[in-house]
Design a protein around this motif. Structure first.
Motif, PDB file in Angstrom:
ATOM      1  N   VAL A 829     -63.792 -44.139 -43.848  1.00  0.00           N
ATOM      2  CA  VAL A 829     -64.058 -42.866 -44.524  1.00  0.00           C
ATOM      3  C   VAL A 829     -65.138 -42.065 -43.790  1.00  0.00           C
ATOM      4  N   LYS A 830     -66.110 -42.778 -43.167  1.00  0.00           N
ATOM      5  CA  LYS A 830     -67.147 -42.081 -42.403  1.00  0.00           C
ATOM      6  C   LYS A 830     -66.551 -41.363 -41.195  1.00  0.00           C
ATOM      7  N   GLU A 831     -65.572 -42.005 -40.542  1.00  0.00           N
ATOM      8  CA  GLU A 831     -64.919 -41.382 -39.391  1.00  0.00           C
ATOM      9  C   GLU A 831     -64.114 -40.152 -39.802  1.00  0.00           C
ATOM     10  N   ILE A 832     -63.396 -40.269 -40.937  1.00  0.00           N
ATOM     11  CA  ILE A 832     -62.603 -39.134 -41.427  1.00  0.00           C
ATOM     12  C   ILE A 832     -63.527 -37.974 -41.787  1.00  0.00           C
ATOM     13  N   ALA A 833     -64.689 -38.280 -42.385  1.00  0.00           N
ATOM     14  CA  ALA A 833     -65.615 -37.239 -42.830  1.00  0.00           C
ATOM     15  C   ALA A 833     -66.129 -36.401 -41.676  1.00  0.00           C
ATOM     16  N   GLU A 858     -51.377 -30.805 -42.334  1.00  0.00           N
ATOM     17  CA  GLU A 858     -50.572 -31.644 -41.452  1.00  0.00           C
ATOM     18  C   GLU A 858     -51.392 -32.167 -40.278  1.00  0.00           C
ATOM     19  N   GLY A 859     -52.186 -31.271 -39.687  1.00  0.00           N
ATOM     20  CA  GLY A 859     -53.046 -31.688 -38.576  1.00  0.00           C
ATOM     21  C   GLY A 859     -54.068 -32.728 -39.034  1.00  0.00           C
ATOM     22  N   PHE A 860     -54.593 -32.539 -40.248  1.00  0.00           N
ATOM     23  CA  PHE A 860     -55.573 -33.475 -40.819  1.00  0.00           C
ATOM     24  C   PHE A 860     -54.933 -34.861 -40.963  1.00  0.00           C
ATOM     25  N   LYS A 861     -53.680 -34.907 -41.490  1.00  0.00           N
ATOM     26  CA  LYS A 861     -52.988 -36.180 -41.695  1.00  0.00           C
ATOM     27  C   LYS A 861     -52.773 -36.892 -40.354  1.00  0.00           C
ATOM     28  N   LYS A 862     -52.368 -36.149 -39.306  1.00  0.00           N
ATOM     29  CA  LYS A 862     -52.159 -36.763 -37.994  1.00  0.00           C
ATOM     30  C   LYS A 862     -53.445 -37.396 -37.468  1.00  0.00           C
ATOM     31  N   ASN A 863     -54.572 -36.676 -37.655  1.00  0.00           N
ATOM     32  CA  ASN A 863     -55.854 -37.206 -37.184  1.00  0.00           C
ATOM     33  C   ASN A 863     -56.262 -38.452 -37.976  1.00  0.00           C
ATOM     34  N   VAL A 864     -55.923 -38.471 -39.286  1.00  0.00           N
ATOM     35  CA  VAL A 864     -56.227 -39.641 -40.121  1.00  0.00           C
ATOM     36  C   VAL A 864     -55.477 -40.855 -39.576  1.00  0.00           C
ATOM     37  N   VAL A 865     -54.191 -40.663 -39.232  1.00  0.00           N
ATOM     38  CA  VAL A 865     -53.393 -41.760 -38.688  1.00  0.00           C
ATOM     39  C   VAL A 865     -54.013 -42.278 -37.387  1.00  0.00           C
ATOM     40  N   ASN A 866     -54.468 -41.358 -36.524  1.00  0.00           N
ATOM     41  CA  ASN A 866     -55.112 -41.765 -35.261  1.00  0.00           C
ATOM     42  C   ASN A 866     -56.362 -42.602 -35.530  1.00  0.00           C
ATOM     43  N   ILE A 867     -57.169 -42.156 -36.532  1.00  0.00           N
ATOM     44  CA  ILE A 867     -58.398 -42.895 -36.881  1.00  0.00           C
ATOM     45  C   ILE A 867     -58.043 -44.293 -37.369  1.00  0.00           C
ATOM     46  N   LEU A 868     -56.992 -44.394 -38.203  1.00  0.00           N
ATOM     47  CA  LEU A 868     -56.583 -45.693 -38.724  1.00  0.00           C
ATOM     48  C   LEU A 868     -56.134 -46.614 -37.593  1.00  0.00           C
ATOM     49  N   GLU A 869     -55.377 -46.072 -36.637  1.00  0.00           N
ATOM     50  CA  GLU A 869     -54.910 -46.891 -35.515  1.00  0.00           C
ATOM     51  C   GLU A 869     -56.079 -47.423 -34.685  1.00  0.00           C
ATOM     52  N   ASN A 870     -57.149 -46.605 -34.586  1.00  0.00           N
ATOM     53  CA  ASN A 870     -58.329 -47.035 -33.824  1.00  0.00           C
ATOM     54  C   ASN A 870     -59.223 -47.999 -34.612  1.00  0.00           C
ATOM     55  N   GLN A 871     -59.250 -47.827 -35.947  1.00  0.00           N
ATOM     56  CA  GLN A 871     -60.172 -48.608 -36.775  1.00  0.00           C
ATOM     57  C   GLN A 871     -59.613 -49.977 -37.175  1.00  0.00           C
ATOM     58  N   ILE A 872     -58.296 -50.056 -37.354  1.00  0.00           N
ATOM     59  CA  ILE A 872     -57.718 -51.335 -37.801  1.00  0.00           C
ATOM     60  C   ILE A 872     -57.781 -52.340 -36.663  1.00  0.00           C
ATOM     61  N   GLN A 873     -58.370 -53.491 -36.953  1.00  0.00           N
ATOM     62  CA  GLN A 873     -58.575 -54.512 -35.908  1.00  0.00           C
ATOM     63  C   GLN A 873     -57.397 -55.481 -35.863  1.00  0.00           C
TER      64      GLN A 873
END
Length: 873
Positions: A829-833, A858-873
């Motif tokens: 959530v800190k990264e999304i913020a 739509e752009g916000f959702k795409k960036n959220v997906v990118n953050i999740l891909e980077n954050q999930i270990q």
């Protein structure tokens, strides 16, 4: 012989010997800040023994209530196990202030014990200080004690001193011989054969800083005899707990619990409760309330220990207030204040015991969690730091933890616990030192002393002794500069006792300055007054004579509020009970604030009655009179003392007719009629057992009431209602508005919500975890949170939902617990913020944040997906 007869014989004997009967001082010393509690009969005479004070009498007798729970005199750990140790006890004593000495002291003690209390002379043994030949001869020749029954002991046992320096002297103790079956005729620490009855202290030396003993010009006598131990011997009891001081309490407690008081397995539990309830009852009566430090912490510790032993007897609900009522009935004939305060004592005990029961439940939960962690880590010992945290943070008794650990075959790190405890004590000592240092000491301030003349004068010619600027002593202050001024005399009151300091002006032919406040020097034992000054004209130099003038209006309004505070104190005691005691105050020209002991909020009827009484006393125009008396005379006359204050030997007593009498150094009116009017503006709680009243008097009170009347008139005009109809009209209007709000909410809730199943169908897998990332409109934060949790449950994965609310964005990250180690909601959530210049946080499984408005969903959702891909270990 009943304990009431023992008291009567003691007082009568010494009154016949021309001793002045002195009432017991409170358990909280009013004149000695070095003591946590009164722990000996001589405490209230300390200044007399130090020759700092004289009394109207030179012989005294008292039965003093005492507490010993800390420091050198600490019997806490022995209570309940030993037959003779207690936390609260009573000490019988007779005192000579430079009158009689060793010979009379010995003869009086022997006469009382053998002729009036009927102790067999052959059962009494004597100890004296090893070098005190004089005392030895008095016992041998005057009394006729065989030399083999007069034992010489060393400094540890038979030499008394008040402190490292000061008055001191040898002592002689009278012991009762329990007989050969108890041990050999030897005076050793582990021999129970000889029971000390009475200690006679011969104060004949002054010990200087080098340890040299110098003879006192006027030797004195200080004696002490424990009431509990004396009663035990006179009643032929098997220890103190079998006397009429304790047995009725023990029998009552046992009956309440439905257990046999003679059961040896329950003896310690019953003894501890009997001892502690006496201590608790007297402490609360004397104004001590539960807290996390100081005296309040001692009280809380005693209560929790008593409650813990109550658990062993089968008590699950609060029971101490019932046992306290029994204690009050036993002791109030000798201490009538207990009867006045019994309801308040019961309320404090019940509330604190309920709090402890809740604490115990929380502590048990934490203890079980701790055991699980220890097992998981394959340890066999509970660390000391964890034990201390249980005790200090969660209030879980150490012996509870040890017992439970033993049941599970787990050891405890007790040395580690003691180490943590010592750290806390050291921290507390540092904190106490910091509290006592009320400010930075000014260099050379101890040389100065200011005489206060402001009780009767508002103007005074004074000599300027010193000037301080930026904590340094200077010889002048010039126009535009500020500093602290010390004069030889002043009409300006220095802030103390809750009353603000005076302001005013100072002047002579070539200088003029404002005094913005007056206070005592930080190390103000010599009562140097510091005048906070701003130089408006000229240059001020030390050695000048100036005219000091108090701001008359500010002083008068402050005095109005101070006199009103005294009326308020007495009115509260009349309406609520004599348990009401001042616990703090503020008195200024703007208002008064009064803190007091009481355990529940005042009803409108009680507040109205208090106001009615005070305004009645104002209309009576009672004379306000001040007198200088010794502290003891003032208290004996019925003056109220505030236990947080430190009083000198001669005190100022302020009386208002026969309605109010208090020890007070503040400024007051000539008569109560000058107050004019009194109005309570607020009543609230500031801590457990402490209430606060704020009020206005005089002109501030008039302005307050006038402003409220004007506001009421404006409301009447706006709603076009008469005074008698206004309340009913507003209540009806409020009810109608609430109904409209309810209907609107119901209508809103009836609208179809967002379909969680539809959102689940949009999920995708990121690193093998089902994930939903969506932006929603027309949804509030509460709905967003609930929806995210629902999606998480349905997918057993991750839900990231966002929305726009009132011009800002809000988003939720909810992660199934199976994946919190791989995907931490707080970090995500800190990264999304960061994308919306916002901030947020939360737990590994749930977090929320907000920021600027999301313009491109739509752009916000795409960036959220990118953050999740980077954050999930």
């Amino acid at each position: 012989m009943r304990n009431s007869e023992i008291r009567e014989i003691f007082f009568k004997f010494f009154e016949n010997k021309k001793h002045h009967k002195v009432l017991s001082a409170p358990l909280v010393p009013a004149k000695d800040p070095t003591l946590l509690f009164t722990n000996a009969g001589m405490n209230q005479f300390k200044s007399v023994f130090l020759q700092e004070e004289t009394r109207a009498y030179n012989r005294a007798v008292s039965i003093q209530k005492c507490m010993r729970v800390s420091g050198k005199h600490n019997d806490f750990d022995e209570v309940g196990k030993s037959r003779y140790h207690h936390t609260f006890f009573e000490m019988l004593g007779n005192f000579s202030f430079s009158d009689y000495f060793k010979e009379e002291a010995v003869e009086y003690a022997w006469e009382l014990l053998t002729q009036h209390y009927k102790f067999p002379a052959e059962k009494l043994w004597i100890t004296v200080f090893q070098d005190d030949d004089e005392a030895f001869k008095i016992w041998e020749h005057n009394i006729g004690i065989p030399t083999e029954k007069i034992i010489r002991l060393g400094e540890k046992d038979n030499f008394w001193q008040m402190g490292e320096t000061g008055p001191c002297g040898p002592c002689s103790e009278i012991h009762y011989d329990m007989g050969e079956s108890f041990g050999p005729p030897e005076f050793t620490d582990d021999n129970d054969r000889f029971i000390e009855i009475w200690n006679l202290v011969f104060m004949q030396y002054f010990k200087d800083e080098k340890g040299v003993l110098n003879p006192l010009p006027a030797p004195s006598i200080d004696t002490g005899m424990g009431m509990e131990r004396l009663t035990s011997l006179l009643q032929g009891a098997d220890g103190n707990y079998d006397t009429d001081l304790f047995k009725p309490i023990i029998d009552f407690t046992a009956d309440l619990a439905g257990v046999d008081p003679k059961n040896p397995d329950l003896r310690v539990d019953l003894n501890v409760i009997a001892d502690h309830i006496r201590a608790l009852t007297f402490l609360i009566s004397d104004g001590v309330l539960p807290s996390n430090d100081g005296r309040g912490y001692v009280l809380r510790r005693l209560l929790r220990r008593a409650a813990k032993h109550g658990k062993a007897l089968g008590f699950n609900a609060p029971f101490l207030k019932k046992v306290s009522a029994k204690t009050v009935s036993l002791m109030s004939p000798f201490y009538p204040e207990l009867e006045y305060n019994k309801d308040f004592i019961a309320q404090v005990l019940e509330a604190e015991e309920e709090r402890f029961n809740r604490t115990l439940l929380n502590g048990l939960k934490r203890f079980e969690e701790l055991l699980e962690k220890i097992k998981a880590d394959k340890l066999d010992t509970i660390p000391g730091v964890e034990l201390f945290k249980l005790s200090d943070t969660y209030g879980f008794p150490l012996d509870f933890a040890i017992d439970l650990a033993n049941e599970k075959d787990i050891a405890v790190d007790y040395p580690g616990f003691k180490k943590e405890l010592e750290k806390q004590r050291e921290k507390s000592r540092v904190s106490l030192d910091q509290k006592q240092k009320t400010g930075k000491a000014l260099p050379g301030i101890e040389k100065f002393q200011t005489t206060f003349t402001g009780y009767h004068n508002l103007e005074e010619e004074a000599l300027l002794l010193a000037i301080y600027k930026d904590d340094k002593q200077v010889d002048r202050l010039s126009e535009g500069e500020e500093g602290l001024l010390v004069f030889d005399r002043t009409p300006m009151y220095a802030e103390s006792g809750g009353q603000v300091g005076d302001n005013g002006v100072g002047k002579n032919d070539h200088v003029f300055f404002l005094v913005n406040n007056t206070r005592k020097a930080p190390n103000g034992e010599q009562a140097a007054f510091l005048h906070h000054a701003s130089i408006k004209k000229g240059t001020l130099r030390t050695g000048e004579r100036l005219e000091l003038v108090v701001d008359k209006e500010s002083r008068q309004t402050t005095a109005i509020h101070h006199s009103a505070t005294h009326l308020l104190h007495s009115a509260l005691r009349e309406v609520l009970g004599l348990h009401v005691k001042q616990a703090g105050s503020y008195v200024g020209p703007d208002k008064l604030r009064f803190d007091f002991t009481h355990f529940k909020g005042l009803s409108s009827e009680e507040l109205g009655r208090v106001e009615e009484i005070i305004n009645g006393k104002i209309r009576e125009n009672l004379a306000v009179q001040s007198d200088s008396l010794t502290y003891e005379q003032a208290v004996e006359n019925g003056a109220i003392a505030i236990f947080q204050e430190k009083y000198s030997d001669v005190v100022r007593v302020v009386s208002m007719g026969d309605f109010s009498m208090e020890l007070c150094g503040g400024t007051h009116l000539v008569s109560t009629g000058e107050i004019g009017f009194f109005k309570i503006t607020a009543e609230s709680s500031i801590s457990s057992g402490i209430r606060r009243i704020e009020a206005l008097a005089g002109e501030p009170g008039y302005r307050y009431v006038h402003a409220n009347i004007r506001a009421l008139e404006d409301i009447q005009k706006h709603f076009k209602q008469k005074t008698g109809d206004l309340l009913e009209y507003l209540v009806t209007l409020d009810r109608e508005n609430r109904e409209k709000d309810r209907q609107l909410k119901k209508k809103k809730e009836s609208k179809p919500g967002v379909d969680a199943s539809a959102l689940v169908s949009t999920s995708r897998e990121i690193a093998g975890i089902p994930t939903v990332a969506e932006h929603l409109e027309s949804i509030d934060r509460k709905q967003l949170s609930a929806l995210a949790d629902e999606i998480k449950k349905k997918t057993n994965g991750i839900a990231v939902l966002s929305t726009n609310i009132s011009g800002k964005s809000a988003f939720i990250v909810s992660v199934a617990k199976d994946f919190t180690k791989r995907a931490n909601a707080g970090r995500i959530v800190k990264e999304i913020a960061k994308m919306v210049n916002g901030n947020g946080g939360g737990r590994p499984d749930f977090a929320q944040a907000g920021g600027e408005l999301i313009e491109d969903a739509e752009g916000f959702k795409k960036n959220v997906v990118n953050i999740l891909e980077n954050q999930i270990q």
